[in-house]
Design an enzyme around this catalytic site. Structure first.
Site, PDB file in Angstrom:
ATOM      1  N   ARG A  44      19.137   0.348  12.595  1.00 45.66           N
ATOM      2  CA  ARG A  44      18.397   1.148  13.574  1.00 45.66           C
ATOM      3  C   ARG A  44      18.985   0.990  14.964  1.00 45.66           C
ATOM      4  NH1 ARG A  44      12.648  -2.189  14.399  1.00 45.66           N
ATOM      5  NH2 ARG A  44      13.611  -4.228  14.727  1.00 45.66           N
ATOM      6  N   GLU A  90      21.461  -2.226  15.789  1.00 46.65           N
ATOM      7  CA  GLU A  90      21.077  -3.442  15.057  1.00 46.65           C
ATOM      8  C   GLU A  90      21.749  -3.519  13.679  1.00 46.65           C
ATOM      9  OE1 GLU A  90      16.845  -4.071  15.692  1.00 46.65           O
ATOM     10  OE2 GLU A  90      16.688  -4.922  13.684  1.00 46.65           O
ATOM     11  N   ARG A 117       0.836  -1.210   0.000  1.00 47.54           N
ATOM     12  CA  ARG A 117       0.000   0.000   0.000  1.00 47.54           C
ATOM     13  C   ARG A 117       0.866   1.254   0.000  1.00 47.54           C
ATOM     14  NH1 ARG A 117      -3.326  -1.716   5.039  1.00 47.54           N
ATOM     15  NH2 ARG A 117      -1.168  -2.127   5.456  1.00 47.54           N
ATOM     16  N   ASP A 146       3.785 -11.719  12.351  1.00 51.86           N
ATOM     17  CA  ASP A 146       3.702 -10.904  13.553  1.00 51.86           C
ATOM     18  C   ASP A 146       3.177 -11.768  14.696  1.00 51.86           C
ATOM     19  OD1 ASP A 146       4.748  -8.385  13.017  1.00 51.86           O
ATOM     20  OD2 ASP A 146       2.922  -7.703  12.018  1.00 51.86           O
ATOM     21  N   TYR A 178       7.386 -14.686   7.486  1.00 49.30           N
ATOM     22  CA  TYR A 178       7.428 -13.677   8.536  1.00 49.30           C
ATOM     23  C   TYR A 178       6.032 -13.565   9.127  1.00 49.30           C
ATOM     24  CZ  TYR A 178       7.606  -9.651  11.389  1.00 49.30           C
ATOM     25  OH  TYR A 178       7.511  -8.843  12.507  1.00 49.30           O
ATOM     26  N   ARG A 209       1.129   8.887   5.049  1.00 42.28           N
ATOM     27  CA  ARG A 209      -0.105   9.432   5.644  1.00 42.28           C
ATOM     28  C   ARG A 209      -0.158  10.927   5.364  1.00 42.28           C
ATOM     29  NH1 ARG A 209       0.639   6.576  11.090  1.00 42.28           N
ATOM     30  NH2 ARG A 209       0.036   4.456  10.556  1.00 42.28           N
ATOM     31  N   ARG A 250      17.775 -13.699   6.944  1.00 39.47           N
ATOM     32  CA  ARG A 250      18.617 -12.619   7.445  1.00 39.47           C
ATOM     33  C   ARG A 250      18.734 -12.812   8.950  1.00 39.47           C
ATOM     34  NH1 ARG A 250      21.654 -10.110   4.043  1.00 39.47           N
ATOM     35  NH2 ARG A 250      21.567  -8.106   5.135  1.00 39.47           N
TER      36      ARG A 250
HETATM   37  C1  FAD Z   1      13.648  -8.311  15.016  1.00 36.76           C
HETATM   38  C2  FAD Z   1      12.206  -8.734  15.077  1.00 36.76           C
HETATM   39  C3  FAD Z   1      11.278  -7.861  15.584  1.00 36.76           C
HETATM   40  C4  FAD Z   1       9.936  -8.229  15.652  1.00 36.76           C
HETATM   41  N1  FAD Z   1       9.049  -7.322  16.131  1.00 36.76           N
HETATM   42  C5  FAD Z   1       7.747  -7.645  16.185  1.00 36.76           C
HETATM   43  C6  FAD Z   1       6.793  -6.683  16.638  1.00 36.76           C
HETATM   44  O1  FAD Z   1       7.136  -5.544  16.972  1.00 36.76           O
HETATM   45  N2  FAD Z   1       5.499  -7.060  16.670  1.00 36.76           N
HETATM   46  C7  FAD Z   1       5.079  -8.313  16.297  1.00 36.76           C
HETATM   47  O2  FAD Z   1       3.870  -8.602  16.362  1.00 36.76           O
HETATM   48  N3  FAD Z   1       5.966  -9.251  15.871  1.00 36.76           N
HETATM   49  C8  FAD Z   1       7.280  -8.953  15.814  1.00 36.76           C
HETATM   50  N4  FAD Z   1       8.187  -9.885  15.384  1.00 36.76           N
HETATM   51  C9  FAD Z   1       7.722 -11.258  15.058  1.00 36.76           C
HETATM   52  C10 FAD Z   1       7.786 -12.237  16.258  1.00 36.76           C
HETATM   53  O3  FAD Z   1       9.107 -12.351  16.717  1.00 36.76           O
HETATM   54  C11 FAD Z   1       7.223 -13.603  15.812  1.00 36.76           C
HETATM   55  O4  FAD Z   1       5.863 -13.456  15.521  1.00 36.76           O
HETATM   56  C12 FAD Z   1       7.341 -14.736  16.845  1.00 36.76           C
HETATM   57  O5  FAD Z   1       8.594 -14.807  17.428  1.00 36.76           O
HETATM   58  C13 FAD Z   1       7.026 -16.071  16.185  1.00 36.76           C
HETATM   59  O6  FAD Z   1       6.959 -17.088  17.176  1.00 36.76           O
HETATM   60  P1  FAD Z   1       7.344 -18.590  16.859  1.00 36.76           P
HETATM   61  O7  FAD Z   1       7.000 -19.364  18.072  1.00 36.76           O
HETATM   62  O8  FAD Z   1       6.746 -19.034  15.584  1.00 36.76           O
HETATM   63  O9  FAD Z   1       8.923 -18.583  16.598  1.00 36.76           O
HETATM   64  P2  FAD Z   1      10.138 -18.351  17.615  1.00 36.76           P
HETATM   65  O10 FAD Z   1       9.819 -17.259  18.570  1.00 36.76           O
HETATM   66  O11 FAD Z   1      11.354 -18.197  16.797  1.00 36.76           O
HETATM   67  O12 FAD Z   1      10.231 -19.710  18.439  1.00 36.76           O
HETATM   68  C14 FAD Z   1      10.774 -20.900  17.886  1.00 36.76           C
HETATM   69  C15 FAD Z   1      11.545 -21.616  18.989  1.00 36.76           C
HETATM   70  O13 FAD Z   1      11.869 -22.943  18.537  1.00 36.76           O
HETATM   71  C16 FAD Z   1      13.120 -23.309  19.069  1.00 36.76           C
HETATM   72  N5  FAD Z   1      13.657 -24.390  18.231  1.00 36.76           N
HETATM   73  C17 FAD Z   1      13.894 -24.363  16.899  1.00 36.76           C
HETATM   74  N6  FAD Z   1      14.347 -25.571  16.477  1.00 36.76           N
HETATM   75  C18 FAD Z   1      14.402 -26.391  17.566  1.00 36.76           C
HETATM   76  C19 FAD Z   1      14.781 -27.746  17.783  1.00 36.76           C
HETATM   77  N7  FAD Z   1      15.178 -28.550  16.771  1.00 36.76           N
HETATM   78  N8  FAD Z   1      14.724 -28.249  19.046  1.00 36.76           N
HETATM   79  C20 FAD Z   1      14.309 -27.487  20.076  1.00 36.76           C
HETATM   80  N9  FAD Z   1      13.942 -26.175  19.925  1.00 36.76           N
HETATM   81  C21 FAD Z   1      13.971 -25.638  18.688  1.00 36.76           C
HETATM   82  C22 FAD Z   1      13.922 -22.008  18.975  1.00 36.76           C
HETATM   83  O14 FAD Z   1      15.007 -22.039  19.890  1.00 36.76           O
HETATM   84  C23 FAD Z   1      12.875 -20.949  19.339  1.00 36.76           C
HETATM   85  O15 FAD Z   1      12.912 -20.653  20.719  1.00 36.76           O
HETATM   86  C24 FAD Z   1       9.521  -9.521  15.235  1.00 36.76           C
HETATM   87  C25 FAD Z   1      10.474 -10.404  14.708  1.00 36.76           C
HETATM   88  C26 FAD Z   1      11.796 -10.008  14.602  1.00 36.76           C
HETATM   89  C27 FAD Z   1      12.777 -10.948  13.977  1.00 36.76           C
END
Ligand code: FAD
Length: 390
Positions: free
Chosen positions: A285, A306, A179, A356, A354, A183, A255
């Site tokens: 940032r 970062e 989009r 949220d 990706y 603003r 990344r």
């Molecule tokens: C820099 C950054 C900023 C962000 N900011 C925002 C924000 O402001 N707002 C927002 O809504 N979202 C944000 N996000 C997104 C948010 O981080 C994700 O939505 C969330 O972490 C996803 O959760 P998940 O459980 O899928 O993955 P993860 O949080 O990555 O959890 C996966 C877990 O699995 C474990 N794992 C992997 N493989 C194995 C294995 N073989 N054995 C045992 N353990 C394992 C890992 O250690 C990890 O702890 C951001 C993401 C990033 C990268």
């Protein structure tokens, strides 16, 4: 409930991030016994927060996380677990020696072009700046040039995007910029969702609540492998899909981020997040984490600078790249995973998208509820509840 859950029917949930913790919590409430295993020494996945002794500040260890959603069910769910404080994300950007407000709004436009435009005038002005010769934008650069024109594109998108993704915006698809990112009023709220906030005691407090159920056994520092699946009735896997298959077809591109952490006695930058748009500045940032808990009186100020770079095996994968090449590779892993019996791939790593936090939670709720429905019908939950290729 209609399910005859027995102790030997143990479920494994791999990963204690939002995907794993929500699934484990909902299954435990239904009477299942769940082992949650994570290779890290803490719960919370990438949303892990911790109050450090040297700063006294609740820090977002894997980068700034702000909760924002339009999904009422998700908002009700998280706010039923812990207290949320209202929080509005206001981001600044340093470009070519000046500080601007993001997302690009009327203040940014008037300051950047040294004008005093009204909303209507600014709309027309920016529209005239856009490159109207681009009828059908293919790349991110085309799309940005069409929307905002060369000057705003170069100041606010080009350098930042190059640093963030390590490729020219000419190599990224137009779909990234869906989009008009502008603003035409003075609203500098970075997000436009109805519900926005920050957990008062940090995100880890949410995971303590989710995983604190008596049917859940959390095992930290434990790397779960494909072989381990045989010990369980079913596995919900939120780790990386290519890692599950031993990277057999090659590595999916991510990344990764590196953070330089510094603690100051004085307010370093006066705001939570400052972007750096110039390509000549090596970082993307800076986040000052004491600004994420404005209701606390900070004695020290913590700044994370970062840096973004390509992820190698062994690094923490952050952002899936998902360009044409990666999608081809992903297709192979998805085909393979679809034949995997007794394993469901979930979350940002398991589906290589990706996501949220609110989307992650909503999908995890769906996975848990749909899996229970499958078992009630005498079926096994499928390998995916979403299509990672969509
Ligand atoms: C820099 C950054 C900023 C962000 N900011 C925002 C924000 O402001 N707002 C927002 O809504 N979202 C944000 N996000 C997104 C948010 O981080 C994700 O939505 C969330 O972490 C996803 O959760 P998940 O459980 O899928 O993955 P993860 O949080 O990555 O959890 C996966 C877990 O699995 C474990 N794992 C992997 N493989 C194995 C294995 N073989 N054995 C045992 N353990 C394992 C890992 O250690 C990890 O702890 C951001 C993401 C990033 C990268």
């Amino acid at each position: 409930m209609g399910l005859n859950v027995k102790n030997k029917d143990k479920i494994a949930v791999v990963g204690a991030g939002f995907s794993g913790a929500v699934i484990a919590n909902l299954l435990a409430k239904e009477g299942f016994y769940v082992d949650v295993l994570d290779s890290r020494d803490h719960i919370g996945g990438n949303c892990f927060t911790k109050r450090y002794e040297d700063s006294g500040v609740v820090e977002h260890v894997y980068g700034p996380h702000i909760f924002h959603t339009d999904n009422e069910d998700v908002w009700r769910f998280v706010t039923s677990l812990v207290k949320f404080r209202s929080y509005t994300n206001r981001v600044k950007s340093t470009v070519n020696g000046s500080v601007y407000s993001l997302p690009i709004n009327l203040h940014t436009i008037n300051q950047f072009f040294n004008k005093v435009l009204s909303p209507g005038e600014a709309r027309e002005f920016v529209s005239n700046m856009g490159d109207q010769s681009i009828a059908d934008p293919v790349t991110f650069e085309d799309q940005a040039l069409k929307f905002v024109g060369k000057e705003l594109y170069e100041a606010f998108f080009k350098g930042y995007t190059e640093k963030q993704w390590g490729v020219s915006p000419r190599e990224l698809p137009a779909s990234i910029l869906k989009r008009l990112p502008v603003r035409f009023n003075y609203d500098d709220n970075y997000f436009s969702h109805r519900f926005q906030g920050m957990p008062e005691d940090g995100y880890t407090s949410i995971f303590e609540k989710l995983l604190g159920h008596e049917n859940i056994n959390v095992v930290l520092g434990r790397d779960f492998s494909r072989e381990d699946r045989k010990k369980y009735k079913h596995v919900f896997y939120s780790g990386a899909i290519d890692a599950w298959f031993g990277f057999e077809y090659g590595d999916l591109g991510y990344r990764t981020l590196e953070f330089k952490r510094e603690v100051y006695d004085f307010d370093f930058q006066g705001c939570a997040v400052m972007n750096y748009g110039d390509a000549s500045v090596p970082f993307t940032r800076r986040a000052q984490h004491d600004y994420f808990s404005p209701w606390e009186e900070a004695k020290k100020h913590v700044v994370y600078t970062e840096y973004s770079r390509a992820s190698a095996r062994g690094d923490t994968p952050y952002y899936p790249i998902r360009l044409v090449e990666e999608k081809e590779l992903l297709k192979k892993y998805v085909e393979r995973a679809s034949k995997e019996v007794g394993v469901t791939f979930v979350g940002r790593l398991g589906t290589y998208r990706y996501l949220d936090m609110d989307v992650t939670i909503s999908e995890a709720m769906n996975v848990a509820n749909q899996s229970i429905a499958c078992w009630l019908e005498g079926r096994r939950p499928p390998s995916f509840f979403v299509d990672p290729l969509a």
